[in-house]
Design a protein around this motif. Structure first.
Motif, PDB file in Angstrom:
ATOM      1  N   ALA A 146      13.165 -45.961   4.571  1.00 52.50           N
ATOM      2  CA  ALA A 146      12.275 -46.164   3.431  1.00 52.50           C
ATOM      3  C   ALA A 146      10.949 -45.443   3.633  1.00 52.50           C
ATOM      4  O   ALA A 146      10.405 -44.846   2.688  1.00 52.50           O
ATOM      5  CB  ALA A 146      12.039 -47.658   3.221  1.00 52.50           C
ATOM      6  N   ALA A 147      10.423 -45.473   4.858  1.00 52.58           N
ATOM      7  CA  ALA A 147       9.155 -44.790   5.134  1.00 52.58           C
ATOM      8  C   ALA A 147       9.288 -43.289   4.922  1.00 52.58           C
ATOM      9  O   ALA A 147       8.384 -42.637   4.387  1.00 52.58           O
ATOM     10  CB  ALA A 147       8.703 -45.096   6.557  1.00 52.58           C
ATOM     11  N   LEU A 148      10.409 -42.725   5.338  1.00 52.20           N
ATOM     12  CA  LEU A 148      10.617 -41.287   5.173  1.00 52.20           C
ATOM     13  C   LEU A 148      10.771 -40.906   3.704  1.00 52.20           C
ATOM     14  O   LEU A 148      10.229 -39.892   3.259  1.00 52.20           O
ATOM     15  CB  LEU A 148      11.834 -40.846   5.977  1.00 52.20           C
ATOM     16  CG  LEU A 148      11.658 -40.888   7.501  1.00 52.20           C
ATOM     17  CD1 LEU A 148      12.983 -40.592   8.201  1.00 52.20           C
ATOM     18  CD2 LEU A 148      10.593 -39.898   7.951  1.00 52.20           C
ATOM     19  N   LEU A 149      11.502 -41.717   2.960  1.00 54.98           N
ATOM     20  CA  LEU A 149      11.666 -41.414   1.536  1.00 54.98           C
ATOM     21  C   LEU A 149      10.331 -41.543   0.806  1.00 54.98           C
ATOM     22  O   LEU A 149       9.998 -40.704  -0.049  1.00 54.98           O
ATOM     23  CB  LEU A 149      12.708 -42.336   0.900  1.00 54.98           C
ATOM     24  CG  LEU A 149      12.980 -42.096  -0.586  1.00 54.98           C
ATOM     25  CD1 LEU A 149      13.391 -40.650  -0.855  1.00 54.98           C
ATOM     26  CD2 LEU A 149      14.042 -43.068  -1.101  1.00 54.98           C
ATOM     27  N   ALA A 150       9.561 -42.573   1.121  1.00 55.76           N
ATOM     28  CA  ALA A 150       8.244 -42.727   0.501  1.00 55.76           C
ATOM     29  C   ALA A 150       7.355 -41.531   0.827  1.00 55.76           C
ATOM     30  O   ALA A 150       6.599 -41.051  -0.024  1.00 55.76           O
ATOM     31  CB  ALA A 150       7.598 -44.024   0.981  1.00 55.76           C
ATOM     32  N   HIS A 151       7.463 -41.025   2.059  1.00 55.61           N
ATOM     33  CA  HIS A 151       6.689 -39.850   2.448  1.00 55.61           C
ATOM     34  C   HIS A 151       7.104 -38.626   1.647  1.00 55.61           C
ATOM     35  O   HIS A 151       6.259 -37.869   1.155  1.00 55.61           O
ATOM     36  CB  HIS A 151       6.888 -39.591   3.939  1.00 55.61           C
ATOM     37  CG  HIS A 151       6.257 -38.329   4.430  1.00 55.61           C
ATOM     38  ND1 HIS A 151       4.892 -38.146   4.491  1.00 55.61           N
ATOM     39  CD2 HIS A 151       6.818 -37.166   4.890  1.00 55.61           C
ATOM     40  CE1 HIS A 151       4.634 -36.940   4.959  1.00 55.61           C
ATOM     41  NE2 HIS A 151       5.768 -36.322   5.204  1.00 55.61           N
ATOM     42  N   VAL A 152       8.389 -38.434   1.486  1.00 54.55           N
ATOM     43  CA  VAL A 152       8.902 -37.287   0.728  1.00 54.55           C
ATOM     44  C   VAL A 152       8.434 -37.350  -0.723  1.00 54.55           C
ATOM     45  O   VAL A 152       8.027 -36.337  -1.311  1.00 54.55           O
ATOM     46  CB  VAL A 152      10.441 -37.252   0.799  1.00 54.55           C
ATOM     47  CG1 VAL A 152      11.005 -36.286  -0.252  1.00 54.55           C
ATOM     48  CG2 VAL A 152      10.896 -36.838   2.191  1.00 54.55           C
ATOM     49  N   LEU A 153       8.479 -38.541  -1.300  1.00 52.99           N
ATOM     50  CA  LEU A 153       8.125 -38.703  -2.709  1.00 52.99           C
ATOM     51  C   LEU A 153       6.617 -38.871  -2.921  1.00 52.99           C
ATOM     52  O   LEU A 153       6.159 -38.890  -4.068  1.00 52.99           O
ATOM     53  CB  LEU A 153       8.867 -39.901  -3.302  1.00 52.99           C
ATOM     54  CG  LEU A 153      10.392 -39.824  -3.275  1.00 52.99           C
ATOM     55  CD1 LEU A 153      10.994 -41.100  -3.859  1.00 52.99           C
ATOM     56  CD2 LEU A 153      10.892 -38.595  -4.048  1.00 52.99           C
ATOM     57  N   ASP A 154       5.874 -39.044  -1.796  1.00 55.23           N
ATOM     58  CA  ASP A 154       4.428 -39.237  -1.859  1.00 55.23           C
ATOM     59  C   ASP A 154       4.075 -40.463  -2.695  1.00 55.23           C
ATOM     60  O   ASP A 154       3.201 -40.419  -3.574  1.00 55.23           O
ATOM     61  CB  ASP A 154       3.733 -37.991  -2.412  1.00 55.23           C
ATOM     62  CG  ASP A 154       2.226 -38.013  -2.167  1.00 55.23           C
ATOM     63  OD1 ASP A 154       1.790 -38.716  -1.240  1.00 55.23           O
ATOM     64  OD2 ASP A 154       1.483 -37.337  -2.914  1.00 55.23           O
ATOM     65  N   VAL A 155       4.773 -41.555  -2.412  1.00 48.43           N
ATOM     66  CA  VAL A 155       4.496 -42.829  -3.071  1.00 48.43           C
ATOM     67  C   VAL A 155       4.446 -43.920  -2.009  1.00 48.43           C
ATOM     68  O   VAL A 155       5.046 -43.782  -0.939  1.00 48.43           O
ATOM     69  CB  VAL A 155       5.559 -43.188  -4.126  1.00 48.43           C
ATOM     70  CG1 VAL A 155       5.623 -42.130  -5.225  1.00 48.43           C
ATOM     71  CG2 VAL A 155       6.927 -43.390  -3.482  1.00 48.43           C
ATOM     72  N   PRO A 156       3.761 -45.035  -2.259  1.00 50.29           N
ATOM     73  CA  PRO A 156       3.812 -46.161  -1.324  1.00 50.29           C
ATOM     74  C   PRO A 156       5.237 -46.712  -1.246  1.00 50.29           C
ATOM     75  O   PRO A 156       5.995 -46.651  -2.225  1.00 50.29           O
ATOM     76  CB  PRO A 156       2.848 -47.180  -1.941  1.00 50.29           C
ATOM     77  CG  PRO A 156       2.002 -46.404  -2.898  1.00 50.29           C
ATOM     78  CD  PRO A 156       2.873 -45.291  -3.406  1.00 50.29           C
ATOM     79  N   ARG A 157       5.596 -47.251  -0.114  1.00 45.52           N
ATOM     80  CA  ARG A 157       6.944 -47.828   0.035  1.00 45.52           C
ATOM     81  C   ARG A 157       7.193 -48.910  -1.004  1.00 45.52           C
ATOM     82  O   ARG A 157       8.324 -49.091  -1.469  1.00 45.52           O
ATOM     83  CB  ARG A 157       7.119 -48.414   1.437  1.00 45.52           C
ATOM     84  CG  ARG A 157       7.355 -47.376   2.517  1.00 45.52           C
ATOM     85  CD  ARG A 157       7.506 -48.040   3.866  1.00 45.52           C
ATOM     86  NE  ARG A 157       8.516 -49.069   3.853  1.00 45.52           N
ATOM     87  CZ  ARG A 157       8.577 -50.099   4.690  1.00 45.52           C
ATOM     88  NH1 ARG A 157       7.636 -50.239   5.612  1.00 45.52           N
ATOM     89  NH2 ARG A 157       9.546 -50.985   4.618  1.00 45.52           N
TER      90      ARG A 157
END
Length: 285
Positions: free
Chosen positions: A28-39
């Motif tokens: 989840a942290a990696l996907l949030a980073h990719v999308l530039d959104v909070p988890r």
């Protein structure tokens, strides 16, 4: 387009197979980073584009090779701070927040007792996590920090910019000659892993954290021995020392202070999991 839930399931499965300790969290942290959104906003995302899905897959592969999550996203959360981290600096761990909290509380207690500007020294500051926390949470404190590694010093400089912390590059063994006898609180998260424990260290730390920040002699106590003596010279009579150690050093780390002598109220403290984590003491008056 790919569904968020499906991507997270696939990423978590890859990380689980790789032995990552918290696969769902890291995915989840990696996907949030990719999308530039909070988890916290991931449930509100319907689909992920092909390019972002590819970026996620690449990051998951790197995490599966046990590259630290914090290196991949570029930051590490620590108490109320978000620290920039990467190759060359020790990634601060959540358990160290307890030691930082002790330093904050010690400085606040001094202010409550009438010391408006308590002097705090952070030895082996690394990323600047503890020094930055004290400066942030104790307005008025005069915070000083030292780091030997040039690479780590650069990261600390970035994290402590604008904080008011007096950051210096140098060896803890002779740091802050100008402060001798005038410091109220000395705090440190030093290297404390025994050299013989090499194989037992998690790959994220062993292969990516600087060894200068990890290993400290055959028993892991070499740096703590230096800190015990340096803190005696830095602290005013009645000043306090706190340092982190390995969970297996709950008896041997405090014993260092006993052997050095001159320390009172030597106590060891457990982390939230009940493991021995840090030692505190007061310099005899």
């Amino acid at each position: 387009m790919a569904a968020v839930r499906a991507l997270l399931r696939e990423a978590s499965a890859v990380l689980t197979d790789a032995g990552v300790a918290s696969p769902e969290h890291d995915a989840a942290a990696l996907l949030a980073h990719v999308l530039d959104v909070p988890r916290s906003r991931l449930p509100l995302v319907d689909d992920v584009g092909e390019q972002d899905a590819g970026r996620l897959a690449a990051l998951v592969a790197r995490r599966a090779s046990r590259e630290p999550l914090q290196h991949l996203v570029g930051t590490a959360a620590f108490r109320h701070l978000e620290l920039a981290v990467g190759p060359g600096v020790f990634v601060p761990r959540p358990e160290t927040e307890l030691l930082a909290g002790w330093a904050v509380e010690a400085a606040l207690a001094l202010q409550a007792a009438g010391t408006a500007e308590p002097v705090v020294v952070d030895l082996c500051t690394g990323s600047g996590a503890i020094a930055g926390s004290v400066a942030h949470e104790v307005p008025g404190a005069r915070v000083h920090a030292v780091e030997l590694s040039e690479d780590a010093f650069d990261w600390a400089s970035r994290n402590l910019a604008g904080s008011g912390v007096d950051l210096r590059q140098g060896d803890l063994a002779d740091a802050f000659e100008d402060l001798l006898g005038h410091v109220d609180v000395v705090v440190s998260n030093p290297p404390y892993v025994p050299l013989e424990a090499w194989e037992s260290v998690a790959p994220e730390a062993r292969d990516h954290d600087p060894h200068l920040a990890l290993f400290s002699g055959d028993d892991g106590l070499d740096a703590i021995r230096v800190i015990a003596r340096r803190a005696q010279r830095l602290l005013r009579p009645g000043g306090v020392l706190g340092f982190e150690h390995a969970d297996a050093q709950g008896e041997s780390a405090p014993e260092v202070l006993v052997q050095v002598g001159g320390w009172e109220d030597v106590r060891d403290h457990a982390d939230l999991a009940g493991r021995a984590r840090y030692c505190t003491a007061r310099l005899a008056r």
